[in-house]
Design a protein around this motif. Sequence first.
Motif, PDB file in Angstrom:
ATOM      1  N   CYS A 107     -23.772 106.099  28.927  1.00 44.38           N
ATOM      2  CA  CYS A 107     -25.026 106.719  28.502  1.00 44.38           C
ATOM      3  C   CYS A 107     -25.734 105.940  27.406  1.00 44.38           C
ATOM      4  CB  CYS A 107     -24.775 108.156  28.056  1.00 44.38           C
ATOM      5  SG  CYS A 107     -23.739 108.310  26.577  1.00 44.38           S
ATOM      6  N   GLY A 108     -24.974 105.196  26.618  1.00 39.62           N
ATOM      7  CA  GLY A 108     -25.561 104.380  25.567  1.00 39.62           C
ATOM      8  C   GLY A 108     -25.863 105.121  24.276  1.00 39.62           C
ATOM      9  N   ASN A 109     -25.449 106.370  24.167  1.00 39.73           N
ATOM     10  CA  ASN A 109     -25.712 107.121  22.940  1.00 39.73           C
ATOM     11  C   ASN A 109     -25.087 106.440  21.727  1.00 39.73           C
ATOM     12  OD1 ASN A 109     -27.183 109.112  24.188  1.00 39.73           O
ATOM     13  ND2 ASN A 109     -25.480 110.515  24.421  1.00 39.73           N
ATOM     14  N   CYS A 110     -23.860 105.949  21.887  1.00 34.34           N
ATOM     15  CA  CYS A 110     -23.164 105.305  20.765  1.00 34.34           C
ATOM     16  C   CYS A 110     -23.871 104.027  20.338  1.00 34.34           C
ATOM     17  CB  CYS A 110     -21.711 105.024  21.142  1.00 34.34           C
ATOM     18  SG  CYS A 110     -21.512 103.981  22.606  1.00 34.34           S
ATOM     19  N   VAL A 111     -24.417 103.309  21.298  1.00 32.94           N
ATOM     20  CA  VAL A 111     -25.125 102.059  21.009  1.00 32.94           C
ATOM     21  C   VAL A 111     -26.376 102.341  20.177  1.00 32.94           C
ATOM     22  CG1 VAL A 111     -26.281 100.059  22.024  1.00 32.94           C
ATOM     23  CG2 VAL A 111     -24.261 101.030  23.136  1.00 32.94           C
ATOM     24  N   ILE A 112     -27.074 103.422  20.531  1.00 30.23           N
ATOM     25  CA  ILE A 112     -28.312 103.773  19.848  1.00 30.23           C
ATOM     26  C   ILE A 112     -28.056 104.315  18.448  1.00 30.23           C
ATOM     27  CG2 ILE A 112     -30.291 105.353  19.905  1.00 30.23           C
ATOM     28  CD1 ILE A 112     -30.191 105.160  22.973  1.00 30.23           C
ATOM     29  N   VAL A 113     -27.032 105.156  18.313  1.00 30.11           N
ATOM     30  CA  VAL A 113     -26.799 105.830  17.035  1.00 30.11           C
ATOM     31  C   VAL A 113     -26.118 104.926  16.012  1.00 30.11           C
ATOM     32  CG1 VAL A 113     -24.473 106.785  17.413  1.00 30.11           C
ATOM     33  CG2 VAL A 113     -26.168 108.105  16.123  1.00 30.11           C
ATOM     34  N   CYS A 114     -25.492 103.860  16.439  1.00 25.50           N
ATOM     35  CA  CYS A 114     -24.780 102.966  15.525  1.00 25.50           C
ATOM     36  C   CYS A 114     -25.738 102.396  14.475  1.00 25.50           C
ATOM     37  CB  CYS A 114     -24.140 101.824  16.303  1.00 25.50           C
ATOM     38  SG  CYS A 114     -23.410 100.541  15.253  1.00 25.50           S
ATOM     39  N   PRO A 115     -25.518 102.661  13.188  1.00 26.22           N
ATOM     40  CA  PRO A 115     -26.437 102.154  12.164  1.00 26.22           C
ATOM     41  C   PRO A 115     -26.464 100.636  12.051  1.00 26.22           C
ATOM     42  CG  PRO A 115     -24.513 103.178  11.160  1.00 26.22           C
ATOM     43  CD  PRO A 115     -24.444 103.487  12.618  1.00 26.22           C
ATOM     44  N   VAL A 116     -25.360  99.983  12.380  1.00 28.94           N
ATOM     45  CA  VAL A 116     -25.325  98.519  12.341  1.00 28.94           C
ATOM     46  C   VAL A 116     -26.218  97.956  13.438  1.00 28.94           C
ATOM     47  CG1 VAL A 116     -23.859  96.482  12.554  1.00 28.94           C
ATOM     48  CG2 VAL A 116     -23.022  98.490  11.323  1.00 28.94           C
ATOM     49  N   ASN A 117     -26.136  98.532  14.626  1.00 29.08           N
ATOM     50  CA  ASN A 117     -27.024  98.123  15.709  1.00 29.08           C
ATOM     51  C   ASN A 117     -28.488  98.368  15.353  1.00 29.08           C
ATOM     52  OD1 ASN A 117     -25.088  97.191  17.462  1.00 29.08           O
ATOM     53  ND2 ASN A 117     -25.304  98.827  18.963  1.00 29.08           N
ATOM     54  N   ALA A 118     -28.752  99.539  14.770  1.00 29.89           N
ATOM     55  CA  ALA A 118     -30.121  99.908  14.429  1.00 29.89           C
ATOM     56  C   ALA A 118     -30.711  98.969  13.379  1.00 29.89           C
ATOM     57  CB  ALA A 118     -30.169 101.342  13.934  1.00 29.89           C
ATOM     58  N   LEU A 119     -29.868  98.544  12.436  1.00 28.52           N
ATOM     59  CA  LEU A 119     -30.333  97.586  11.424  1.00 28.52           C
ATOM     60  C   LEU A 119     -30.661  96.247  12.073  1.00 28.52           C
ATOM     61  CD1 LEU A 119     -30.810  96.842   8.442  1.00 28.52           C
ATOM     62  CD2 LEU A 119     -28.400  96.203   8.318  1.00 28.52           C
ATOM     63  N   TYR A 120     -29.881  95.872  13.055  1.00 25.25           N
ATOM     64  CA  TYR A 120     -30.072  94.604  13.760  1.00 25.25           C
ATOM     65  C   TYR A 120     -31.396  94.584  14.512  1.00 25.25           C
ATOM     66  CZ  TYR A 120     -29.040  90.775  17.046  1.00 25.25           C
ATOM     67  OH  TYR A 120     -29.080  89.626  17.794  1.00 25.25           O
ATOM     68  N   SER A 121     -31.752  95.729  15.100  1.00 18.75           N
ATOM     69  CA  SER A 121     -33.033  95.800  15.814  1.00 18.75           C
ATOM     70  C   SER A 121     -33.597  97.209  15.719  1.00 18.75           C
ATOM     71  CB  SER A 121     -32.873  95.429  17.289  1.00 18.75           C
ATOM     72  OG  SER A 121     -34.107  95.601  17.967  1.00 18.75           O
ATOM     73  N   SER A 122     -34.742  97.333  15.103  1.00 15.14           N
ATOM     74  CA  SER A 122     -35.376  98.637  14.924  1.00 15.14           C
ATOM     75  C   SER A 122     -35.905  99.193  16.239  1.00 15.14           C
ATOM     76  CB  SER A 122     -36.520  98.526  13.920  1.00 15.14           C
ATOM     77  OG  SER A 122     -37.497  97.581  14.365  1.00 15.14           O
ATOM     78  N   GLU A 123     -36.001  98.371  17.283  1.00 15.93           N
ATOM     79  CA  GLU A 123     -36.529  98.836  18.568  1.00 15.93           C
ATOM     80  C   GLU A 123     -35.453  99.405  19.484  1.00 15.93           C
ATOM     81  OE1 GLU A 123     -38.458  95.401  20.141  1.00 15.93           O
ATOM     82  OE2 GLU A 123     -40.338  95.819  19.092  1.00 15.93           O
ATOM     83  N   LEU A 124     -34.204  99.320  19.036  1.00 14.99           N
ATOM     84  CA  LEU A 124     -33.091  99.715  19.890  1.00 14.99           C
ATOM     85  C   LEU A 124     -33.200 101.157  20.372  1.00 14.99           C
ATOM     86  CD1 LEU A 124     -30.363  98.930  21.127  1.00 14.99           C
ATOM     87  CD2 LEU A 124     -29.278  99.664  19.014  1.00 14.99           C
ATOM     88  N   ALA A 125     -33.579 102.045  19.478  1.00 14.96           N
ATOM     89  CA  ALA A 125     -33.640 103.466  19.831  1.00 14.96           C
ATOM     90  C   ALA A 125     -35.012 103.889  20.330  1.00 14.96           C
ATOM     91  CB  ALA A 125     -33.256 104.310  18.624  1.00 14.96           C
ATOM     92  N   ALA A 126     -35.903 102.929  20.573  1.00 16.14           N
ATOM     93  CA  ALA A 126     -37.272 103.247  20.988  1.00 16.14           C
ATOM     94  C   ALA A 126     -37.513 102.889  22.451  1.00 16.14           C
ATOM     95  CB  ALA A 126     -38.269 102.527  20.086  1.00 16.14           C
ATOM     96  N   GLY A 127     -36.495 103.060  23.267  1.00 18.96           N
ATOM     97  CA  GLY A 127     -36.656 102.815  24.696  1.00 18.96           C
ATOM     98  C   GLY A 127     -36.290 101.428  25.158  1.00 18.96           C
ATOM     99  N   TYR A 128     -35.701 100.618  24.257  1.00 22.70           N
ATOM    100  CA  TYR A 128     -35.384  99.237  24.604  1.00 22.70           C
ATOM    101  C   TYR A 128     -33.880  98.999  24.746  1.00 22.70           C
ATOM    102  CZ  TYR A 128     -40.236  98.229  23.469  1.00 22.70           C
ATOM    103  OH  TYR A 128     -41.603  98.217  23.440  1.00 22.70           O
TER     104      TYR A 128
END
Length: 346
Positions: free
Chosen positions: A277-298
């Motif tokens: 589902c990718g929920n863990c990928v989106i919620v991970c703060p390290v991932n989010a810091l790496y790319s701010s677009e991660l949780a915006a449909g990308y």
Amino acid sequence: MQKDMQLPVFAEKKGKQLIYYPEKCIGCGTCVQACPKGILAIGAVGAVVRGLLDADFLEITESEACIACGICAKVCPTGALELKQEGKTLTDMSYLFRAMKPTVVNESCVHCGLCEDICPRGCIEVTRGISGDGNLKLVGKTNIDLECCIHCGWCAAVCPVNAISVEKPFEGRWNRDENVCQTCHTCVETCPANAIFNKKAKPGERVEKISHRPDACIYCGACAVACPVNAIDVRKTAIIPNVEKKSVLEKKVLEIPVPNAILRTCLEVDENACLGCGNCVIVCPVNALYSSELAAGYLNDMDEKALLEVKNGKISVVNQDACGADGACAMICPVNAIWLVKRKVK
């Protein structure tokens, strides 16, 4: 002595024992800052607080290198570290925990219970009843458990009759980088004083990601230690209690950044259970810091992730060493396909 045998004895040297009381520890890392040998380690504070890792906040990496100087015990604001010699506790006014004035209630208390309701540590117990002498008043007792009290000041702040006196351990500064913070709430859940919170925004209102209550903060630094993206900076600027040889302790902890969190965990996954589902990928703060677009449909449009990614419909750990040990991925997974396990500190 029998009780101590069941507790972690960190080190023994020339008849002295350094003992750790995990139930008193708040994960601030002040002892790690002060240790002259650099052999105390702290990390995974967020995961421990959230109940995702069965571990203590603190551990010693080289017990044989400890010289039993007691500096760690002397700067600890909660008494989580104790130095003993031949079974006798070494405590005097050179220990911050002992020199600090106890949080006490005077005879003006009306036993209303507000302090009990607000205490972030659950340290206060109020027993009360209606006066039997015909007066419209409450009678009873207000007890503060000083073994778990961290002297945050909440109780004194809400007391309607100013019956409670508090002395905090430190003065300090608290700063957070709004651009780095990923609002993972690790700091909110870690703070022992409930000094960090999320403001509730009205429709259309813009508020900061995380807010700080200076009057409740004890500037321990636990939030900064726990932050998986190092967005928080806490500095102690003064030791408040009248500690003997205060200058020695101040040199160890004042204006010093919180210690770097040691990576004490590994991420493990169950590919068979994973739904992709990718929920863990989106919620991970390290991932989010790496790319701010991660949780915006990308999610699926990005070829590289910093820590977690979904590959061929299954979760994959890209880089274990990048993990901030906050446990957000484990918390959001609907099928428990990812979790944290403790690993030996190097």
